[in-house]
Design an enzyme around this catalytic site. Structure first.
Site, mmCIF file in Angstrom:
data_model
loop_
_atom_site.group_PDB
_atom_site.id
_atom_site.type_symbol
_atom_site.label_atom_id
_atom_site.label_comp_id
_atom_site.label_asym_id
_atom_site.label_seq_id
_atom_site.Cartn_x
_atom_site.Cartn_y
_atom_site.Cartn_z
ATOM 1 N N HIS A 43 0.836 -1.199 0.000
ATOM 2 C CA HIS A 43 0.000 0.000 0.000
ATOM 3 C C HIS A 43 0.873 1.252 0.000
ATOM 4 C CE1 HIS A 43 -3.882 -2.085 1.162
ATOM 5 N NE2 HIS A 43 -2.974 -3.034 1.329
ATOM 6 N N ASP A 142 -6.852 5.225 1.884
ATOM 7 C CA ASP A 142 -6.851 3.803 1.553
ATOM 8 C C ASP A 142 -8.181 3.168 1.962
ATOM 9 O OD1 ASP A 142 -5.865 1.257 0.795
ATOM 10 O OD2 ASP A 142 -3.889 1.691 1.610
#
EC number: 2.4.1.-
Length: 473
Positions: A43, A142
C-alpha cells in the site's frame, strides 16, 4: 492477545504542530493533497508512486504514515521531490507490548495484526488534528480506515478512495451485496476448489474479523467523492472496472500499474552480491521466489517449495523471511537438510529482504514464484516476468486466477488437502522458464510489459482531470 494502549501518545506536540502549520501556510495557492495509506508495504509503495506522479503535475503532497514506515520509504524518494512531497508522521498509540517499531505490517507476527488494526483506528483523533492543521484541499485515503473520510467530511475536505488491490476481487465481493440472487456475470473465472472450501469454512473469530473489515472496506468505497482510483489498468481489468462503476455508481479511474522503477546501478543494501550472482546467469534462466512481507510459510510449505526448486533444476533466488522478534529461526533450520549444499551455485537464498523490483527487472530473471500479492503482480507485469502463482491467503487466490486469465502466468494447483505439491511447483517452473510448452505465457508477459511501458505519464491524465473537476481548479 489483548493489548492495552495509552491514549496520551495521541497528543501532538506544540512544536511539531507549529512546524506543520508554518509549512501549510507557505504553500499559498498550491493545491495540497494529504495521502493516507494503510500500513502495509504494498500500500505504501503504491501510494508513494502515486504521490510522485501527482507532484509532477504541480500538486503539493503530504504523505502521512507511521515513523517506521516513513523511514523505510524515504530512500525510495529522490531528492528532486524534497520540495513537493512532505512526510507527516501519524502517531499510533503504543504500549510496552506494541512499541512504535511494530507499527507496520512489514515482518509483523500474524498474532499482532489485530492489535495493529486497533491501534490504527485509534489514531483518528491525531489524524483529525493533522487535517485541521494542514487544511489540505483533498484527502486521498486507503480502504481500511473508514474514520479518515468521516473526519475529512466533518471538516468539509473532499476525499477520494485509492484502492491498491485489483478490481476483480472488489467487484466479485460487492456483487452478492447488490444482487444476492444472481451469479457473478463473469462466470469464466473460477477459483480452484481448495480456495472455495477455505473461504466457506473459516472459523467464527476469523469470520467476525473479516466481516468488520469488509464493512470498513465497503464504507471507504462509498464514502469516496464520485471517483475511485484503482492501481490497475484497463487492458487487464477493463470489464471489471466497468462493472464496479455500475455497482458503486462512481467513476472508476485506473492509475496503474504503480511500480517503483529501480536503477540497476543504484545502492541497495545487499544488492551488489545479488547482482553479481545474476550477472553470471544466462538470459531469462533464473526464477525469483518470494512470498511478500506479511506471509511466513510454514516449515512444511518451505520444504515443498525447496524440493520443487531442487527438482526443477532451474537457477533460483529465494527470499526467506521470518517475523520480527523471531531470533530462533535460521535458514538452515527452515530448509531441508543439505538443500543449500546441493543447490550450490545454482541457487541463492537471501534472508529477510531483497530489492524485488531490481531482481525482476534484471535480464537473467525469467520467472517469479509469487504469492500473487497485488503489488508483486503489478511489478511482474511491468517488467515482463511470467508468474508461477502460489497464493497463500486473502485476495491472492483471486489475483492468481486473474493472472492465469490474462495469460501471463499459471497457478500451482494444491493437493486435495490444500497443501503445496513439490512436483507441481517443479513442473511449472520448468515449463514457464525453460520448456516450449509455456512459450505463450512468456510471450504474453513480454507483450504486456511493452503495453504498460508505452503508457508513460499519460495514464494519469484522467485522474488529474477528475481531481481538477472536483476541486474546481
Amino acid at each position: 492477545m489483548t493489548i492495552f494502549f495509552s491514549v496520551e501518545i495521541l497528543v501532538l506536540g506544540i512544536a511539531e504542530f507549529a512546524a506543520i502549520a508554518m509549512d501549510a501556510a507557505q504553500q499559498g495557492d498550491t493545491t495540497t493533497i494529504l495521502m493516507l495509506p494503510w500500513l502495509g508495504y504494498g500500500h505504501l509503495s503504491a501510494f508513494l508512486e502515486l504521490a510522485k506522479s501527482l507532484s509532477r503535475r504541480n500538486f503539493h503532497i503530504y504523505f502521512c504514515s507511521t515513523s517506521v514506515n516513513l523511514d523505510a520509504i524515504k530512500p525510495k524518494l529522490p531528492s528532486s521531490f524534497s520540495d513537493s512531497i512532505q512526510f507527516v508522521e501519524l502517531h499510533l498509540p503504543s504500549s510496552p507490548e506494541f512499541p512504535p517499531h511494530l507499527h507496520t505490517t512489514n515482518g509483523l507476527p500474524p498474532t499482532l495484526m489485530p492489535a495493529l488494526h486497533q491501534a490504527f483506528s485509534m489514531a483518528a483523533q491525531h489524524f483529525e488534528s493533522i487535517l485541521q492543521t494542514l487544511a489540505p484541499h483533498l484527502l486521498i485515503y486507503d480502504s481500511l480506515q473508514p474514520w479518515a473520510p468521516r473526519v475529512a467530511s466533518s471538516l468539509k475536505i473532499p476525499a477520494i478512495n485509492f484502492n491498491t488491490t485489483g478490481v476483480f476481487v472488489i467487484s466479485q465481493g460487492l456483487h452478492p451485496i447488490h444482487y444476492p440472487h444472481s451469479k457473478f456475470p463473469f462466470s469464466e473465472f473460477v477459483l480452484h476448489n481448495h480456495w472455495k472450501a477455505m473461504y466457506s469454512t473459516a472459523d467464527g473469530a476469523s469470520t467476525e474479523r473479516t466481516r468488520k473489515r469488509g464493512e470498513a472496506f465497503l464504507y471507504c468505497l462509498h464514502a469516496s467523492c464520485s471517483v475511485i482510483l484503482i492501481n490497475s489498468f484497463r487492458e487487464l481489468e477493463g470489464k471489471y472496472m466497468d462493472y464496479l462503476s455500475v455497482l458503486l455508481n462512481k467513476k472508476v479511474v485506473p492509475v496503474g500499474p504503480l511500480v517503483y522503477e529501480p536503477n540497476q546501478d543504484g545502492e541497495d543494501e545487499g544488492y551488489s552480491s545479488i547482482k553479481n550472482w545474476l550477472d553470471k546467469k544466462e538470459p531469462s534462466s533464473t526464477v525469483f521466489v518470494s512470498f511478500g512481507s506479511e506471509y511466513f510459510p510454514s516449515k512444511e510449505e518451505m520444504e515443498e517449495i525447496a524440493h520443487g526448486l531442487e527438482a526443477s533444476e532451474v537457477n533460483f533466488i529465494w527470499v526467506v523471511r521470518f517475523p520480527q522478534g523471531d531470533n530462533t529461526s535460521g535458514i538452515e533450520d527452515a530448509l531441508p537438510k543439505g538443500f543449500l549444499e546441493r543447490a550450490g551455485e545454482r541457487g541463492m537464498v537471501v534472508k529477510g529482504w531483497a530489492p524485488q523490483a531490481k531482481i525482476l527487472k534484471h535480464w537473467s530473471t525469467g520467472g517469479f514464484v509469487s504469492h500473487c500479492g497485488w503489488n508483486s503482480v503489478m511489478e511482474s507485469m511491468m517488467f515482463g516476468v511470467p508468474i508461477i502463482g502460489v497464493p497463500m491467503h486473502v485476495d491472492q487466490p483471486f489475483n492468481a486466477g486473474l493472472v492465469e486469465e490474462a495469460g501471463v502466468g499459471v497457478e500451482a494447483k494444491r493437493d486435495p488437502d490444500g497443501k503445496i505439491q513439490r512436483d507441481e511447483v517443479a513442473k511449472l517452473i520448468k515449463e514457464v522458464v525453460v520448456e516450449k510448452t509455456r512459450e505463450d505465457v512468456r510471450k504474453k508477459a513480454r507483450e504486456m510489459s511493452e503495453i504498460l511501458r508505452s503508457k508513460g505519464e499519460e495514464k494519469f491524465d484522467e485522474m488529474v482531470a477528475e481531481i481538477s473537476l472536483l476541486l474546481k481548479i
